[in-house]
Scaffold this active site. Sequence first.
Site, PDB file in Angstrom:
ATOM      1  N   HIS A  97      46.433  63.844  84.881  1.00  0.00           N
ATOM      2  CA  HIS A  97      46.497  65.104  84.127  1.00  0.00           C
ATOM      3  C   HIS A  97      46.626  64.811  82.635  1.00  0.00           C
ATOM      4  O   HIS A  97      47.026  63.725  82.217  1.00  0.00           O
ATOM      5  CB  HIS A  97      47.681  65.950  84.601  1.00  0.00           C
ATOM      6  CG  HIS A  97      48.998  65.250  84.470  1.00  0.00           C
ATOM      7  ND1 HIS A  97      49.637  65.062  83.254  1.00  0.00           N
ATOM      8  CD2 HIS A  97      49.796  64.670  85.398  1.00  0.00           C
ATOM      9  CE1 HIS A  97      50.771  64.423  83.436  1.00  0.00           C
ATOM     10  NE2 HIS A  97      50.890  64.150  84.722  1.00  0.00           N
ATOM     11  N   ASP A 379      50.002  59.669  87.079  1.00  0.00           N
ATOM     12  CA  ASP A 379      50.076  58.237  86.790  1.00  0.00           C
ATOM     13  C   ASP A 379      50.446  57.442  88.038  1.00  0.00           C
ATOM     14  O   ASP A 379      49.950  56.337  88.257  1.00  0.00           O
ATOM     15  CB  ASP A 379      51.067  57.967  85.654  1.00  0.00           C
ATOM     16  CG  ASP A 379      52.443  58.578  85.890  1.00  0.00           C
ATOM     17  OD1 ASP A 379      52.670  59.205  86.947  1.00  0.00           O
ATOM     18  OD2 ASP A 379      53.316  58.441  84.998  1.00  0.00           O
TER      19      ASP A 379
END
Length: 481
Positions: A97, A379
Amino acid sequence: MLFRSRFLLLLALAAVLAFVSLSLQFFHLTPVSTAKNGVSSKSRKRVMPEPVTEPPVTDPIYEALLYCNIPSVAERSMEGHAPHHFKLVSVHVFIRHGDRYPLYVIPKTKRPEIDCTLVANRKPYHPKLEAFVSHMSKGSGASFESPLHSLPLYPNHPLCEMGELTQTGVVQHLQNGQLLRDIYLKKHKLLPSDWSPDHLYLETTGKSRTLQSGLALLYGFLPDFDWKRIHFRHQPSALFCSGNCYCPMRNQYLEKEQRRQYLLRLKNSQLERTYEDMARIVDVPTKQLRAANPIDSMLCRFCHNVSFPCTRNGCIDMEHFKVIKTHQIEDERERREKKLYLGYALLGAHPILNQTVNRMQRAAEGRREEVFALYSAHDVTLSPVLSALGLMEARFPRFAARLILELWQDREKPSEHSVRILYNGVDVTFHTSFCQDHHKHSSKPMCPLENLVRFVKRDMFVALGSSGSTNYYDACHREGF
């Protein structure tokens, strides 16, 4: 007389050219050969390094700026590069994102004042930003799996909520989408003009920041963003492991890795003194400050050029930030060396890589469904995938990071298919563990699809040292460490 006039004219012209040349050199508009150790250099390389040149030693500020990934000029990328006789068959995109508001607050300090509404005349800006907002505001009838339909389609809070996507995050993925559109659609015609929902595979976790990032990328990518043709699937796990999430051995590797992180932190006396000083400033116990993960909030302030918080006891400052960021970099370096994380990564990334390989194999067989796959993730999704592929030197996923797997067909040998792996626009195919030696005995600038298939279906378990384990279930349930 005529000869003399011509001579004077040539002499004057030469004088003018000499003056222009010196002027250009004076104002640095043309490269100038420099002397080195008394020897004139004829190198054509630029005298001044480019701004993106890495510093000679680890610099926490430089690394933090890379992590922020602040939108600026269009970046160079290697996506879609192949010899003319290769045809692009399918593309598989994994994204983190975009820029977000912190998930944590530094205790007893005011939240950073960042506006999460989307405003056209505020930086960073993208030409499609206004149209994106308009389009998202009309998407109430979108076809999303539950619970995605209850999430907002774009950020819209004057003071960001915790973890909310920012305008920077939206622009980052509008740029990603535009870049991929220019390459994959305009150049390679990946999607037909009458594309349907069957040509896309879209999946996201249940966080608004991943859904909105995926929508921003698609809005920049698709030539005709039609809500009737957009269907996002919901993925409950950040590992995108679908129905294969129970894996006891993966959890054991994770516990060992967390233990390594803890021991490294204990050895860092400068880090501990930094936490103690920050805890004194905000007047909380050191343990409470550390548990609040202050680097998360500090990175947000750093990326948005917002000052670090102050109290009557003093200010958290850039030196505190540098110490914690430097420790993060050292932790990543030791993680690569100790390789405990690799075991976790291989088991954590196998389900999503296996799904991707299966989709590639179907495409190689001639099926035209799901030729563009997008996983909008975190992540903690991309990091194990990168490690599992053998990209151990890859930086930790920045905001709006993208990892792309391309499938190509050789038109001269239609039965042969190859793959390319790209991370943030850089071709890392021959850095992967399954293809790092291929270029030594092949002139093709790609890796055979068979190498990737063999790696995912067999060699990932060999890399674990799982004697007798030939499948994911056995590797997850074997006894002992």
